[in-house]
Scaffold this motif. Structure first.
Motif, short mmCIF file in Angstrom:
data_model
loop_
_atom_site.label_atom_id
_atom_site.label_comp_id
_atom_site.label_asym_id
_atom_site.label_seq_id
_atom_site.Cartn_x
_atom_site.Cartn_y
_atom_site.Cartn_z
N ALA A 106 0.98 -1.28 0.09
CA ALA A 106 0.12 -0.09 -0.06
C ALA A 106 0.91 1.14 0.06
CB ALA A 106 -0.74 -0.24 1.21
N GLY A 107 2.11 1.11 0.11
CA GLY A 107 3.07 2.34 0.14
C GLY A 107 3.11 2.84 1.51
N ARG A 108 2.44 2.38 2.48
CA ARG A 108 2.75 3.16 3.94
C ARG A 108 4.09 2.70 4.38
NH1 ARG A 108 -2.68 0.70 4.01
NH2 ARG A 108 -1.89 -1.10 4.47
N VAL A 109 4.78 1.84 3.98
CA VAL A 109 6.43 1.70 4.43
C VAL A 109 7.13 1.38 3.11
CG1 VAL A 109 5.53 1.09 6.89
CG2 VAL A 109 5.96 -0.54 5.09
N THR A 110 8.38 1.77 3.23
CA THR A 110 9.28 1.44 2.25
C THR A 110 10.15 0.27 2.66
OG1 THR A 110 9.14 3.81 1.48
CG2 THR A 110 10.98 2.22 0.57
N GLU A 111 10.35 -0.70 1.79
CA GLU A 111 11.09 -1.82 2.41
C GLU A 111 12.76 -1.66 2.01
OE1 GLU A 111 11.26 -6.68 1.96
OE2 GLU A 111 9.95 -5.57 0.52
N ASP A 112 13.52 -1.86 2.82
CA ASP A 112 14.95 -1.59 2.78
C ASP A 112 15.24 -2.65 1.66
OD1 ASP A 112 15.06 0.54 4.49
OD2 ASP A 112 15.62 -0.73 6.27
N THR A 113 16.37 -2.37 0.98
CA THR A 113 17.04 -3.27 0.23
C THR A 113 18.54 -3.39 0.38
OG1 THR A 113 17.67 -1.53 -1.64
CG2 THR A 113 15.51 -2.56 -1.69
N GLY A 114 19.17 -4.39 -0.14
CA GLY A 114 20.35 -4.77 0.03
C GLY A 114 20.55 -5.90 1.09
N PRO A 115 21.90 -6.62 1.02
CA PRO A 115 22.05 -8.08 1.77
C PRO A 115 21.89 -7.88 3.23
CG PRO A 115 24.17 -6.99 1.28
CD PRO A 115 23.27 -6.17 0.49
N ARG A 116 21.76 -6.60 3.95
CA ARG A 116 21.75 -6.39 5.21
C ARG A 116 20.23 -6.10 5.76
NH1 ARG A 116 26.36 -6.89 8.45
NH2 ARG A 116 28.37 -6.88 7.37
N ALA A 117 19.35 -5.96 4.67
CA ALA A 117 17.90 -5.45 4.83
C ALA A 117 17.22 -6.44 5.79
CB ALA A 117 17.38 -5.39 3.37
N HIS A 234 20.77 -19.83 8.02
CA HIS A 234 20.80 -19.67 6.34
C HIS A 234 19.40 -20.12 6.02
CE1 HIS A 234 22.32 -20.74 2.05
NE2 HIS A 234 22.19 -19.35 2.25
N THR A 235 18.53 -19.14 5.77
CA THR A 235 17.23 -19.09 5.29
C THR A 235 17.00 -18.58 3.81
OG1 THR A 235 16.06 -17.19 6.06
CG2 THR A 235 16.43 -19.38 7.59
N GLY A 236 15.94 -18.94 3.26
CA GLY A 236 15.54 -18.14 2.02
C GLY A 236 15.65 -16.60 1.94
N PHE A 237 15.49 -16.15 3.29
CA PHE A 237 15.35 -14.76 3.76
C PHE A 237 16.57 -14.03 3.66
CE2 PHE A 237 11.82 -16.61 5.72
CZ PHE A 237 10.65 -16.50 4.63
N LEU A 238 17.60 -14.76 3.88
CA LEU A 238 18.98 -14.14 4.30
C LEU A 238 19.80 -14.24 2.87
CD1 LEU A 238 20.73 -13.40 6.58
CD2 LEU A 238 21.83 -15.60 6.72
N THR A 239 20.28 -12.92 2.57
CA THR A 239 20.98 -12.81 1.48
C THR A 239 22.66 -12.74 1.75
OG1 THR A 239 19.59 -11.07 0.35
CG2 THR A 239 22.08 -11.16 -0.46
N LEU A 240 23.36 -13.72 1.32
CA LEU A 240 24.83 -13.89 1.68
C LEU A 240 25.71 -12.73 1.41
CD1 LEU A 240 25.24 -17.71 0.92
CD2 LEU A 240 24.86 -16.73 3.15
#
Length: 310
Positions: A106-117, A234-240
């Motif tokens: 809905a655009g109420r929050v903005t998701e961070d990007t990058g491996p540490r997001a 090490h899950t599918g949500f964690l970027t190495l």
């Protein structure tokens, strides 16, 4: 240790547990009797599990008289969601879910990007929206004063203004364990029945009551990544990150939250009694040892609490 000393120590331990349980049950009943629309925050973590267990005892044989609310980041451990759904079925609970993904879409929050997001900080907006929509005037949380410095400032009844924000200077005295829940429309009270419990108290109670927990809390083998002095699953949500290599380890979780920022510890403790022994010798709190989101700054937790986080 003599038999008399052992008996005295055992009696003290039982008395201490009984006093903590009685205090928590009193708080749960007080809120149910004086507020119109209470709700219990439930993450599937050990503290919220103990709080739910206490609620079932407080109102037995009647059902728990308020719904439970899960603020879902979308980055959950499978074991936690399975446990949550099983608990709902077991106790006949009404489950409400506030989804961070809905606020992102809905655009109420903005998701961070990058491996540490991480989506952990985004939970605040979702929590406040869900409370407004449900018109909840009291919200049970499983926070304890021993967890973190900002939480040590909390009262049992934590006043929140119309924006859901916390101001430590506006908290009310609680002399003789008398609680003031008065509030204007739009304001609400966060209620912490486990305020005076410690991590060791929680585990001792789990062991004595035979409370089931998600399997994450006991030693198991899983792939992990070493990062910033922590072991992250090490899950599918964690970027190495560059140079990171997952490896398998025997671990358990001391606390459970968003899978991108919740670490685990190497451990062989596979039963509640073994965890009690392990916790009794620990010198770092569970959040300090395993929550990356608490390492943002010295005042990281307090800043988030002022925004409306628990």
């Amino acid at each position: 240790m003599s038999q008399h000393t052992k008996s005295a120590a055992s009696t003290y331990e039982l008395s201490h547990q009984a006093a903590l349980e009685a205090e928590s049950v009193h708080i749960l009943r007080e809120v149910a009797a004086t507020f119109e629309r209470p709700v219990l925050l439930f993450s599937g973590g050990k503290d919220s599990v103990v709080m739910l267990h206490l609620a079932t005892k407080a109102f037995w044989p009647a059902p728990v008289p308020f719904p439970i609310l899960h603020i879902d980041t979308g980055h959950n451990f499978d074991e936690v969601i399975e446990y949550r759904d099983a608990a709902v079925a077991k106790y006949g609970l009404r489950l409400l879910v506030g989804r961070v993904q809905d606020d992102i879409d809905a655009g109420r929050v903005t998701e961070d990007t990058g491996p540490r997001a991480s989506r952990n900080r985004l939970q605040t907006a979702t929590l406040l929206r869900t409370l407004r929509e449900g018109r909840f005037d009291a919200v049970f949380g499983g926070a304890r004063r021993d967890e973190e410095k900002a939480r040590a400032k909390e009262r049992v009844f934590s006043f929140r203004d119309e924006y859901g924000q916390w101001d430590p200077r506006r908290q009310r005295p609680e002399l003789w364990n008398l609680y003031n829940g008065k509030h204007r429309p739009g304001e609400h009270i966060r209620v912490f029945p486990l305020s005076n419990w410690t991590e060791l108290d929680i585990w001792t109670y789990i062991a004595s009551e035979g409370i089931e927990l998600p399997s994450l809390y006991y030693a198991h083998r899983r792939p992990v990544v070493q990062r910033d002095g922590m072991l992250l699953a090490h899950t599918g949500f964690l970027t190495l990150l560059d140079g990171e290599e997952p490896h398998e380890a025997l671990v358990r979780f001391r606390t459970v939250g968003d899978a991108t920022c919740t670490g685990c510890v190497e451990s062989t403790a596979a039963t509640p009694a073994e965890v009690v022994d392990e916790v009794a010798t620990a010198r770092v709190t569970e959040r300090g040892a395993t929550r990356a989101d608490d390492r943002i700054s010295e005042a990281g937790m307090e800043d988030r609490k002022r925004e409306g986080y628990f």
